[in-house]
Write a protein that holds these residues in place. Structure first.
Motif, mmCIF file in Angstrom:
data_model
loop_
_atom_site.group_PDB
_atom_site.id
_atom_site.type_symbol
_atom_site.label_atom_id
_atom_site.label_comp_id
_atom_site.label_asym_id
_atom_site.label_seq_id
_atom_site.Cartn_x
_atom_site.Cartn_y
_atom_site.Cartn_z
ATOM 1 N N TRP A 1 0.809 -5.005 -4.561
ATOM 2 C CA TRP A 1 1.371 -4.145 -3.528
ATOM 3 C C TRP A 1 1.476 -4.921 -2.234
ATOM 4 O O TRP A 1 0.966 -6.029 -2.099
ATOM 5 C CB TRP A 1 0.522 -2.886 -3.327
ATOM 6 N N MET B 1 -0.092 0.555 -0.450
ATOM 7 C CA MET B 1 0.124 0.782 -1.872
ATOM 8 C C MET B 1 1.389 1.575 -2.174
ATOM 9 O O MET B 1 1.752 1.735 -3.330
ATOM 10 C CB MET B 1 -1.103 1.468 -2.467
ATOM 11 N N THR C 1 -6.112 -7.257 7.536
ATOM 12 C CA THR C 1 -4.961 -6.783 6.762
ATOM 13 C C THR C 1 -5.376 -5.520 6.029
ATOM 14 O O THR C 1 -6.559 -5.304 5.751
ATOM 15 C CB THR C 1 -4.488 -7.826 5.720
ATOM 16 N N THR D 1 1.045 -5.831 1.847
ATOM 17 C CA THR D 1 -0.053 -5.848 2.810
ATOM 18 C C THR D 1 0.514 -5.850 4.218
ATOM 19 O O THR D 1 1.587 -6.405 4.476
ATOM 20 C CB THR D 1 -0.975 -7.076 2.634
ATOM 21 N N ASN E 1 -3.610 5.392 1.352
ATOM 22 C CA ASN E 1 -4.001 4.692 0.126
ATOM 23 C C ASN E 1 -5.163 5.463 -0.478
ATOM 24 O O ASN E 1 -6.243 5.500 0.104
ATOM 25 C CB ASN E 1 -4.461 3.260 0.417
ATOM 26 N N SER F 1 -3.877 -2.840 2.753
ATOM 27 C CA SER F 1 -2.905 -2.657 1.680
ATOM 28 C C SER F 1 -1.970 -1.512 2.023
ATOM 29 O O SER F 1 -2.368 -0.543 2.659
ATOM 30 C CB SER F 1 -3.623 -2.331 0.371
ATOM 31 N N GLN G 1 4.711 -0.873 -4.353
ATOM 32 C CA GLN G 1 4.146 -1.492 -5.545
ATOM 33 C C GLN G 1 5.058 -2.618 -6.016
ATOM 34 O O GLN G 1 6.274 -2.408 -6.165
ATOM 35 C CB GLN G 1 4.013 -0.457 -6.665
#
Length: 160
Positions: free
Chosen positions: A117, A131, A127, A119, A94, A129, A134
């Motif tokens: 996005w 990405m 948690t 998780t 990310n 992300s 999306q």
């Protein structure tokens, strides 16, 4: 979990490893808008006559260059997002940060409706992300989330 990200159809079949997912819309936007901005700025610069260009000081030119480099760096960071599933780990990129997660660390992946996005839920209660998936990519992102979920389930079933 949302109904749209559930299911075990053919789109959730296990991908062969290693496998990498990347966002589509973000990459198209970064390349498209970046090229448009470059063309417009170049056209404006060369559209000025020489006397106007000569009035720009070194610091003003440097400022424009630094701003351009900043935009390019942000675009590069957005465009390099990815999730790579390997035999021993899940690699999440990310922006400028890369996380290598052992399969045992990853409990679940979610992409709720309206979320920007996906998780990942981790075993330590945090948690992160992902990405690469999306929400704006629609079905492409949901299918990728299903595939990662199937890999997580397989790892749990294998006792890893």
């Amino acid at each position: 979990m949302p109904a749209g990200s559930e299911g075990r159809g053919p789109e959730s079949a296990l991908p062969s490893l290693p496998h990498t997912w990347r966002p589509f819309g973000v990459r198209v936007a970064v390349i498209g808008f970046g090229l448009m901005l470059l063309v417009v700025c170049a056209a404006a610069w060369f559209g000025f006559d020489e006397s106007v260009r000569d009035r720009f000081t070194f610091l003003q030119r440097l400022t424009l260059g630094v701003m351009g480099a900043g935009f390019a760096t942000c675009g590069w960071a957005l465009g390099r997002a990815r999730v790579a599933a390997e035999m021993e780990a899940l690699v999440v990129v990310n922006g400028f940060r890369t996380r290598q997660l052992e399969w045992e660390e990853v409990l679940a992946i979610h992409l709720p409706p309206g979320a920007p996005w996906a998780t990942l839920d981790l075993a330590d209660g945090t948690t992160i992300s992902a990405m690469a998936f999306q929400g704006s990519d629609g079905r492409r992102a949901r299918d990728g989330v299903r595939q990662v979920r199937a890999l997580i389930d397989r790892q749990e079933a294998d006792g890893h």
